[in-house]
Scaffold this motif. Structure first.
Motif, PDB file in Angstrom:
ATOM      1  N   SER A  94     -41.884  39.844 180.634  1.00 22.70           N
ATOM      2  CA  SER A  94     -41.831  38.856 181.700  1.00 22.70           C
ATOM      3  C   SER A  94     -41.889  39.530 183.051  1.00 22.70           C
ATOM      4  O   SER A  94     -41.310  40.602 183.249  1.00 22.70           O
ATOM      5  CB  SER A  94     -40.561  38.010 181.612  1.00 22.70           C
ATOM      6  N   THR A  95     -42.604  38.891 183.984  1.00 25.98           N
ATOM      7  CA  THR A  95     -42.608  39.348 185.372  1.00 25.98           C
ATOM      8  C   THR A  95     -41.634  38.543 186.219  1.00 25.98           C
ATOM      9  O   THR A  95     -41.458  38.830 187.395  1.00 25.98           O
ATOM     10  CB  THR A  95     -44.017  39.212 185.976  1.00 25.98           C
ATOM     11  N   LEU A  96     -40.999  37.522 185.635  1.00 27.31           N
ATOM     12  CA  LEU A  96     -40.037  36.695 186.358  1.00 27.31           C
ATOM     13  C   LEU A  96     -38.600  36.982 185.954  1.00 27.31           C
ATOM     14  O   LEU A  96     -37.674  36.655 186.695  1.00 27.31           O
ATOM     15  CB  LEU A  96     -40.337  35.210 186.117  1.00 27.31           C
ATOM     16  N   LEU A  97     -38.412  37.565 184.776  1.00 31.57           N
ATOM     17  CA  LEU A  97     -37.068  37.763 184.244  1.00 31.57           C
ATOM     18  C   LEU A  97     -36.637  39.221 184.321  1.00 31.57           C
ATOM     19  O   LEU A  97     -37.390  40.131 183.979  1.00 31.57           O
ATOM     20  CB  LEU A  97     -37.003  37.308 182.786  1.00 31.57           C
ATOM     21  N   ALA A  98     -35.392  39.415 184.731  1.00 22.71           N
ATOM     22  CA  ALA A  98     -34.795  40.753 184.702  1.00 22.71           C
ATOM     23  C   ALA A  98     -34.215  41.054 183.333  1.00 22.71           C
ATOM     24  O   ALA A  98     -34.042  42.225 182.966  1.00 22.71           O
ATOM     25  CB  ALA A  98     -33.712  40.866 185.769  1.00 22.71           C
ATOM     26  N   GLY A  99     -33.908  40.010 182.556  1.00 19.70           N
ATOM     27  CA  GLY A  99     -33.357  40.202 181.220  1.00 19.70           C
ATOM     28  C   GLY A  99     -33.232  38.882 180.488  1.00 19.70           C
ATOM     29  O   GLY A  99     -33.242  37.805 181.093  1.00 19.70           O
ATOM     30  N   TRP A 100     -33.122  38.958 179.168  1.00 18.18           N
ATOM     31  CA  TRP A 100     -32.938  37.759 178.354  1.00 18.18           C
ATOM     32  C   TRP A 100     -32.330  38.151 177.023  1.00 18.18           C
ATOM     33  O   TRP A 100     -32.430  39.294 176.575  1.00 18.18           O
ATOM     34  CB  TRP A 100     -34.266  37.021 178.146  1.00 18.18           C
ATOM     35  N   ASP A 101     -31.689  37.170 176.383  1.00 19.56           N
ATOM     36  CA  ASP A 101     -31.050  37.412 175.090  1.00 19.56           C
ATOM     37  C   ASP A 101     -31.078  36.122 174.284  1.00 19.56           C
ATOM     38  O   ASP A 101     -30.658  35.060 174.780  1.00 19.56           O
ATOM     39  CB  ASP A 101     -29.599  37.875 175.286  1.00 19.56           C
ATOM     40  N   LEU A 102     -31.598  36.189 173.072  1.00 18.28           N
ATOM     41  CA  LEU A 102     -31.713  35.018 172.209  1.00 18.28           C
ATOM     42  C   LEU A 102     -30.839  35.181 170.979  1.00 18.28           C
ATOM     43  O   LEU A 102     -30.890  36.204 170.294  1.00 18.28           O
ATOM     44  CB  LEU A 102     -33.167  34.816 171.777  1.00 18.28           C
ATOM     45  N   THR A 103     -30.010  34.163 170.705  1.00 21.82           N
ATOM     46  CA  THR A 103     -29.251  34.085 169.462  1.00 21.82           C
ATOM     47  C   THR A 103     -29.553  32.729 168.831  1.00 21.82           C
ATOM     48  O   THR A 103     -30.353  31.950 169.350  1.00 21.82           O
ATOM     49  CB  THR A 103     -27.739  34.216 169.713  1.00 21.82           C
ATOM     50  N   SER A 104     -28.903  32.450 167.717  1.00 22.48           N
ATOM     51  CA  SER A 104     -29.100  31.152 167.074  1.00 22.48           C
ATOM     52  C   SER A 104     -28.441  30.021 167.856  1.00 22.48           C
ATOM     53  O   SER A 104     -28.705  28.850 167.605  1.00 22.48           O
ATOM     54  CB  SER A 104     -28.557  31.182 165.648  1.00 22.48           C
ATOM     55  N   GLU A 105     -27.574  30.362 168.833  1.00 22.60           N
ATOM     56  CA  GLU A 105     -26.824  29.344 169.559  1.00 22.60           C
ATOM     57  C   GLU A 105     -27.236  29.196 171.018  1.00 22.60           C
ATOM     58  O   GLU A 105     -26.970  28.161 171.629  1.00 22.60           O
ATOM     59  CB  GLU A 105     -25.326  29.672 169.498  1.00 22.60           C
ATOM     60  N   TYR A 106     -27.884  30.201 171.586  1.00 21.29           N
ATOM     61  CA  TYR A 106     -28.235  30.107 172.999  1.00 21.29           C
ATOM     62  C   TYR A 106     -29.373  31.069 173.341  1.00 21.29           C
ATOM     63  O   TYR A 106     -29.663  32.026 172.600  1.00 21.29           O
ATOM     64  CB  TYR A 106     -27.032  30.403 173.895  1.00 21.29           C
ATOM     65  N   LEU A 107     -30.003  30.801 174.483  1.00 20.45           N
ATOM     66  CA  LEU A 107     -30.964  31.705 175.097  1.00 20.45           C
ATOM     67  C   LEU A 107     -30.490  31.972 176.513  1.00 20.45           C
ATOM     68  O   LEU A 107     -30.406  31.046 177.333  1.00 20.45           O
ATOM     69  CB  LEU A 107     -32.367  31.086 175.123  1.00 20.45           C
ATOM     70  N   ASP A 108     -30.126  33.212 176.792  1.00 19.25           N
ATOM     71  CA  ASP A 108     -29.711  33.609 178.137  1.00 19.25           C
ATOM     72  C   ASP A 108     -30.921  34.137 178.908  1.00 19.25           C
ATOM     73  O   ASP A 108     -31.689  34.964 178.388  1.00 19.25           O
ATOM     74  CB  ASP A 108     -28.636  34.697 178.079  1.00 19.25           C
ATOM     75  N   LEU A 109     -31.060  33.686 180.149  1.00 20.09           N
ATOM     76  CA  LEU A 109     -32.168  34.095 180.997  1.00 20.09           C
ATOM     77  C   LEU A 109     -31.638  34.537 182.352  1.00 20.09           C
ATOM     78  O   LEU A 109     -30.850  33.814 182.971  1.00 20.09           O
ATOM     79  CB  LEU A 109     -33.149  32.936 181.202  1.00 20.09           C
ATOM     80  N   THR A 110     -32.059  35.709 182.819  1.00 18.29           N
ATOM     81  CA  THR A 110     -31.677  36.198 184.139  1.00 18.29           C
ATOM     82  C   THR A 110     -32.931  36.494 184.935  1.00 18.29           C
ATOM     83  O   THR A 110     -33.787  37.274 184.501  1.00 18.29           O
ATOM     84  CB  THR A 110     -30.825  37.477 184.039  1.00 18.29           C
ATOM     85  N   LEU A 111     -33.049  35.868 186.087  1.00 19.23           N
ATOM     86  CA  LEU A 111     -34.231  36.006 186.928  1.00 19.23           C
ATOM     87  C   LEU A 111     -34.187  37.268 187.782  1.00 19.23           C
ATOM     88  O   LEU A 111     -33.103  37.787 188.108  1.00 19.23           O
ATOM     89  CB  LEU A 111     -34.346  34.799 187.863  1.00 19.23           C
ATOM     90  N   ILE A 112     -35.363  37.760 188.150  1.00 20.60           N
ATOM     91  CA  ILE A 112     -35.463  38.815 189.151  1.00 20.60           C
ATOM     92  C   ILE A 112     -35.125  38.218 190.515  1.00 20.60           C
ATOM     93  O   ILE A 112     -35.553  37.111 190.845  1.00 20.60           O
ATOM     94  CB  ILE A 112     -36.888  39.403 189.156  1.00 20.60           C
ATOM     95  N   ASP A 113     -34.349  38.923 191.275  1.00 20.71           N
ATOM     96  CA  ASP A 113     -33.925  38.425 192.585  1.00 20.71           C
ATOM     97  C   ASP A 113     -35.086  38.438 193.574  1.00 20.71           C
ATOM     98  O   ASP A 113     -35.940  39.334 193.550  1.00 20.71           O
ATOM     99  CB  ASP A 113     -32.786  39.305 193.114  1.00 20.71           C
ATOM    100  N   GLY A 114     -35.139  37.439 194.432  1.00 20.39           N
ATOM    101  CA  GLY A 114     -36.066  37.436 195.547  1.00 20.39           C
ATOM    102  C   GLY A 114     -37.387  36.730 195.311  1.00 20.39           C
ATOM    103  O   GLY A 114     -38.242  36.716 196.200  1.00 20.39           O
ATOM    104  N   ILE A 115     -37.599  36.126 194.146  1.00 23.71           N
ATOM    105  CA  ILE A 115     -38.856  35.423 193.880  1.00 23.71           C
ATOM    106  C   ILE A 115     -38.804  34.046 194.538  1.00 23.71           C
ATOM    107  O   ILE A 115     -37.802  33.337 194.434  1.00 23.71           O
ATOM    108  CB  ILE A 115     -39.101  35.280 192.367  1.00 23.71           C
ATOM    109  N   THR A 116     -39.886  33.677 195.195  1.00 28.19           N
ATOM    110  CA  THR A 116     -39.966  32.357 195.827  1.00 28.19           C
ATOM    111  C   THR A 116     -41.226  31.630 195.366  1.00 28.19           C
ATOM    112  O   THR A 116     -42.198  32.249 194.919  1.00 28.19           O
ATOM    113  CB  THR A 116     -39.998  32.455 197.362  1.00 28.19           C
ATOM    114  N   PHE A 117     -41.195  30.307 195.486  1.00 29.78           N
ATOM    115  CA  PHE A 117     -42.378  29.496 195.254  1.00 29.78           C
ATOM    116  C   PHE A 117     -43.241  29.495 196.519  1.00 29.78           C
ATOM    117  O   PHE A 117     -42.801  29.911 197.592  1.00 29.78           O
ATOM    118  CB  PHE A 117     -41.970  28.063 194.891  1.00 29.78           C
ATOM    119  N   GLN A 118     -44.456  29.016 196.364  1.00 25.31           N
ATOM    120  CA  GLN A 118     -45.409  29.053 197.467  1.00 25.31           C
ATOM    121  C   GLN A 118     -45.034  28.128 198.621  1.00 25.31           C
ATOM    122  O   GLN A 118     -45.602  28.233 199.711  1.00 25.31           O
ATOM    123  CB  GLN A 118     -46.809  28.722 196.948  1.00 25.31           C
TER     124      GLN A 118
END
Length: 488
Positions: free
Chosen positions: A67-91
């Protein structure tokens, strides 16, 4: 065909971090909406979305996730953790933070359309910190990262979505912004390099122009296009037009889905479905339109969930097909399917091969959403391009009794039980052979689906004018324009 009226050739020498020049791309289909959740035509719409939008995940040919948007992620059977890269903005200046990420995920879950069934297991999205969320899963969802690598995972500006303007003006985090003044419906989409993009080194092209319905040997040979989509039989002609072929070897399979399996339906009797599967000469089909793809009746084997010697599907056996139809009491079998330009050649070749076996398949040309047509209940079967990276993704989209692509709502007990067992296994690695058993039920026993051919994802390009484009196997005609440059 000339495209001189739609843009000028402004190529120049390239500075590594300075966008320059104009890239001209030919695509088969026109865009229908700029909202990724509103239109999905088996991934073909991603060709228009890629310059503006970025998905949460990217999938490599070995099914690896990046991913170019995520700094990290973790998938289990109960959850998906997502951490974004800091400083990304929309247009539009909106920050891509945890609030925006939660908005996008819940919007995908709650918006009626082709993607909604893929998010049925999302119970909630909890904000953990300003850049992190936890996606709470009601049931294990091993395919969710792969879902987020496609249309539904493309991050849109919450402000634009709430304003109701996304359908006409996309606002994403990508390197290029749509030039709405120069974009013309059914003529061209023009994208200009966005000066607020976080990584200028990925914006080596100043302008991208994509033309709908302009593709194939003639405009390519005339020099009107730098990169062109082409239909399978046109491969040699594209190479003969001073072209080279960019290929994603993992490819995408073309599936025949027997959707009229309800009471009284043409394909209610499994023997009829087996007969059609056994009446398809896949080697001949592959020779006609497959570009050297895989002609088997099952998902591709290898380092994936379908790597089973027991998974054989139904190979070409015309005598068995005839016997099965006789046993089912069916004479003069006929059915209809909708087809749109990217699969027209495959449809015509399949039609001819089935006719040799006494089976009539009517082709109904369409230009709109293949998913909308196939879910309408007007057809007995449909052809889909399969880019599912995980069998659970295929189940939720095409096979489940709850999915809109199964309008008859029929799912065999064996298929349902196999899916339930695989979803219930909390350890994702342990679940792999259970998903293999599900494939067995779908392709060998119930024959809800059968493969026609698996072809590489390919685009033609002029090597003297543009670098080799990177293709995304999750979408048949999508190019990853990031980092791509014109040749000096």
């Amino acid at each position: 065909m000339t495209l001189a009226a739609f843009g000028s050739d402004v190529r120049a020498s390239i500075a590594p971090d300075e966008p320059t020049g104009e890239l001209r791309v030919g695509e088969a289909l026109a865009w229908m909406s700029w909202d990724p959740l509103q239109v999905i035509r088996a991934g073909y719409d991603m060709a228009w979305f890629r310059p503006v939008y970025e998905p949460l995940f990217e999938v490599g040919p070995d099914l690896s996730l990046e991913s170019t948007l995520l700094a990290g992620w973790d998938l289990t059977s109960e959850y998906l953790d997502l951490t974004l890269i800091d400083g990304i903005t929309f247009q539009d200046g909106t920050a891509l933070d945890a609030e925006a990420l939660k908005f996008n995920l819940l919007r995908a879950r709650d918006t009626e359309g082709p993607s909604q069934s893929l998010f049925a297991s999302v119970a909630d999205v909890e904000i953990v910190d300003p850049l992190s969320v936890r996606v709470v899963l009601a049931t294990p969802t091993p395919h969710l990262p792969y879902v987020l690598a496609k249309d539904a995972g493309m991050m849109v500006s919450p402000a634009a979505a709430e304003a109701g303007t996304l359908e006409t003006e996309p606002v994403g985090t990508g390197p290029w912004v749509l030039n709405t003044d120069e974009t013309q419906a059914d003529a061209q989409a023009v994208y200009d390099a966005w000066d607020g993009y976080r990584d200028p080194s990925q914006q080596r092209i100043a302008r991208i122009v994509i033309y709908p319905g302009v593709f194939g040997p003639e405009p390519f040979a005339a020099g009107d296009l730098d990169i062109s989509y082409f239909a399978d039989p046109q491969r040699s002609a594209m190479e003969g037009a001073n072209g080279a072929i960019a290929s994603e070897p993992y490819g995408g399979g073309t599936l025949l889905s027997f959707i009229d399996r309800g009471s009284g339906g043409v394909f209610e009797d499994v023997r009829v479905r087996e007969a059609v599967a056994a009446a398809i000469d896949r080697e001949a089909l592959n020779a006609a339109v497959g570009n050297g793809g895989d002609p088997r009746a099952v998902p591709v084997a290898g380092d994936d969930y379908a790597a089973s010697e027991e998974l054989t599907g139904h190979p070409f056996e015309p005598d068995r097909a005839e016997s099965l139809l006789a046993d089912a009491g069916v004479e003069g079998l006929s059915f209809s399917i909708p087809v749109y330009p990217p699969v027209q050649a495959i449809g015509e070749a399949l039609q001819a091969l089935l006719r040799e076996q006494g089976i009539e398949m009517e082709l109904v040309p369409i230009t709109g959403s293949i998913f909308a047509e196939c879910s309408s209940g007007k057809y007995e079967a449909c052809m889909f391009t399969d880019s599912a990276s995980h069998p659970a993704q295929m189940y939720d989209l095409m096979v489940s009794a709850e999915t809109f692509l199964n309008p008859s709502g029929v799912e065999s007990e064996e298929v349902a039980a196999a899916a339930q067992a695989a979803f219930a296994e909390p350890d994702l690695a342990t679940a792999e052979p259970l998903w293999n058993a599900w494939y067995q039920a779908v392709f060998n026993d119930d024959v809800a689906l059968t493969y026609l051919v698996r072809s590489p994802v390919e685009m033609a390009y002029h090597p003297d004018r543009v670098e080799t484009p990177n293709l995304t196997f999750v979408a048949p005609t999508a190019i990853d324009f990031r980092g791509l440059a014109l040749v000096d």
